[in-house]
Write an enzyme that holds these catalytic residues in place. Structure first.
Site, PDB file in Angstrom:
ATOM      1  N   GLU A 131      -1.941   6.123   3.748  1.00 15.98           N
ATOM      2  CA  GLU A 131      -2.961   6.134   4.813  1.00 15.98           C
ATOM      3  C   GLU A 131      -3.641   7.486   4.991  1.00 15.98           C
ATOM      4  O   GLU A 131      -3.740   8.003   6.110  1.00 15.98           O
ATOM      5  CB  GLU A 131      -2.348   5.660   6.136  1.00 15.98           C
ATOM      6  CG  GLU A 131      -1.759   4.258   6.044  1.00 15.98           C
ATOM      7  CD  GLU A 131      -1.162   3.752   7.364  1.00 15.98           C
ATOM      8  OE1 GLU A 131      -1.007   4.535   8.311  1.00 15.98           O
ATOM      9  OE2 GLU A 131      -0.833   2.546   7.413  1.00 15.98           O
ATOM     10  N   ASN A 172      -1.179   4.226  -1.058  1.00 18.76           N
ATOM     11  CA  ASN A 172      -1.034   3.005  -0.246  1.00 18.76           C
ATOM     12  C   ASN A 172      -1.892   3.116   1.018  1.00 18.76           C
ATOM     13  O   ASN A 172      -1.869   4.141   1.706  1.00 18.76           O
ATOM     14  CB  ASN A 172       0.450   2.866   0.142  1.00 18.76           C
ATOM     15  CG  ASN A 172       0.820   1.532   0.757  1.00 18.76           C
ATOM     16  OD1 ASN A 172       0.539   0.476   0.185  1.00 18.76           O
ATOM     17  ND2 ASN A 172       1.450   1.564   1.923  1.00 18.76           N
ATOM     18  N   HIS A 208      -2.590  -5.974   6.101  1.00 18.36           N
ATOM     19  CA  HIS A 208      -2.396  -6.330   7.518  1.00 18.36           C
ATOM     20  C   HIS A 208      -3.680  -7.012   7.998  1.00 18.36           C
ATOM     21  O   HIS A 208      -4.637  -6.349   8.407  1.00 18.36           O
ATOM     22  CB  HIS A 208      -2.098  -5.078   8.358  1.00 18.36           C
ATOM     23  CG  HIS A 208      -0.808  -4.420   8.013  1.00 18.36           C
ATOM     24  ND1 HIS A 208       0.412  -5.034   8.209  1.00 18.36           N
ATOM     25  CD2 HIS A 208      -0.532  -3.212   7.472  1.00 18.36           C
ATOM     26  CE1 HIS A 208       1.379  -4.222   7.815  1.00 18.36           C
ATOM     27  NE2 HIS A 208       0.836  -3.113   7.359  1.00 18.36           N
ATOM     28  N   GLU A 238       2.198  -4.848   2.332  1.00 19.39           N
ATOM     29  CA  GLU A 238       2.673  -4.977   3.733  1.00 19.39           C
ATOM     30  C   GLU A 238       2.038  -6.187   4.409  1.00 19.39           C
ATOM     31  O   GLU A 238       1.564  -6.100   5.545  1.00 19.39           O
ATOM     32  CB  GLU A 238       2.317  -3.705   4.529  1.00 19.39           C
ATOM     33  CG  GLU A 238       2.851  -2.423   3.913  1.00 19.39           C
ATOM     34  CD  GLU A 238       2.601  -1.182   4.765  1.00 19.39           C
ATOM     35  OE1 GLU A 238       2.226  -1.321   5.944  1.00 19.39           O
ATOM     36  OE2 GLU A 238       2.797  -0.073   4.246  1.00 19.39           O
ATOM     37  N   ASP A 240       0.906  -9.178   6.489  1.00 20.06           N
ATOM     38  CA  ASP A 240       1.107 -10.059   7.646  1.00 20.06           C
ATOM     39  C   ASP A 240      -0.288 -10.453   8.118  1.00 20.06           C
ATOM     40  O   ASP A 240      -1.252  -9.726   7.901  1.00 20.06           O
ATOM     41  CB  ASP A 240       1.953  -9.430   8.768  1.00 20.06           C
ATOM     42  CG  ASP A 240       1.579  -8.024   9.156  1.00 20.06           C
ATOM     43  OD1 ASP A 240       0.403  -7.635   9.012  1.00 20.06           O
ATOM     44  OD2 ASP A 240       2.478  -7.290   9.638  1.00 20.06           O
TER      45      ASP A 240
END
Ligand code: XIL
Length: 318
Positions: A131, A172, A208, A238, A240
């Site tokens: 990030e 990432n 996400h 990751e 979701d």
């Protein structure tokens, strides 16, 4: 068949999940997590982060991280190691330190050397830098960028490569799952490392997403290909897909299923998309409600361990 077995049969290296130390005392949870027909890969959700691993300068504590890595190894599961450099979950000695360019570079190198050396040979890959970008593609203002400038990124990758030459090194980030300024900026990180001969093997797209706002299959696939065209592998790291208001409607669950299917399909459609990791598989342990107030229901398994329509759709797709 189940997620990992089916995903591997379709050419992925793994279908995985994040987990965290406190969750491993939940036997219902663990029975699902440790089953390699469900999950062939584990990511420690927190306990390899800087604040856990080097809580005071030069003093390393791998106790909690090792619980997760031992769990994965004991079950024959691959590890995505997460992460070496991130603006968040830093110990206060880093965030509140009085740094010069030289002293922070030294602390950064010491941290990466200590952690990569400890986990040498255990990780499939490391999220080396996490990030680093704002959504508009500019650099995130954090202690590393503000003190060292953009050089902290090549320094981090070079140092990680030095202490574990065989582990794959990833950049990432989130909101790079579709084309735009942030995805372009992430591609520029890859290109600038490659131009200097510095090892970078992969880009992790966190995934996400929000139900109904998840990028289409074609948008995700063409975006993945714009990364792999650079010669790096990609993974959804990751995943979701959350509802922004609760409780969801029946049609909401159907849309969520479509969104999960599009994401998994994009990876399957992309040569060099190596795997998909859920940012935990059950709502019981999802980070979403505590971070995005009033939102949730983002995981393939409900909090009571029943599965969602999205789970059934992903299984059918695989
Ligand atoms: C999250 C964890 O799941 C939470 O438990 C913690 O409080 C904050 O971090 N992007 C990342 C992950 O790369 O490390 C974050 O994990 C979620 C967002």
């Amino acid at each position: 068949g189940q997620l990992n077995t089916l995903a591997k049969a379709k050419g992925l290296k793994y279908f995985g999940s994040a987990t965290d130390n406190s969750e491993l005392s939940d036997t219902t949870y663990v029975d699902i997590l440790k089953n390699t027909s469900n999950f062939g890969q584990i990511t420690p959700g927190n306990t390899q982060k800087w604040m856990y691993v080097e809580p005071s300068e030069g003093t390393f504590d791998f106790t909690q991280g090792d619980v997760i890595t031992s769990f994965a190894e004991g079950n024959g599961q691959m590890l995505r190691c997460h992460n070496l450099v991130w603006y968040n979950e830093l110990p206060s000695w880093v965030t509140s330190g009085t740094w010069t360019n030289a002293t922070l570079i030294s602390a950064l190198k010491t941290h990466i050397q200590g952690e990569v050396t400890h986990y040498k040979g255990q990780c499939y890959c490391w999220d080396v830098v996490n990030e680093a970008l704002n959504d508009d593609g500019t650099w995130r203002s954090d202690v590393f960028y503000n003190t060292i400038g953009t050089e902290y990124v090549p320094i981090a990758f070079e140092t990680a490569a030095l202490y574990d030459p065989n582990v794959k090194l990833y950049y990432n980030d989130y909101n790079i799952e579709y084309s735009g300024a942030k995805a372009t900026a992430a591609q520029n990180i890859v290109k600038s490392l490659q131009a200097r001969g510095i090892k970078i093997d992969g880009v992790g797209l966190q995934g996400h997403f929000i139900v109904g706002e998840t990028p289409t299959l074609s948008a995700q696939t063409s975006n993945l290909e714009s990364f792999t065209a650079l010669g790096v592998e990609v993974a959804y790291t990751e995943v979701d897909i959350r509802f922004t208001s609760l409780p969801p409607s029946t049609s909401g669950y159907t849309q969520q299923a479509t969104d999960y299917v599009n994401t998994v399909s994009a990876c399957l459609a992309t040569t060099d998309c190596v795997g998909i990791t859920l940012w935990d598989f059950t709502d019981k342990y999802s980070w979403i409600p505590s971070t995005f107030s009033g939102q949730g229901d983002a995981c393939l398994w409900n909090a009571d361990f029943s599965t969602k329509p999205a789970y059934t759709s992903v299984i059918s797709l695989l």
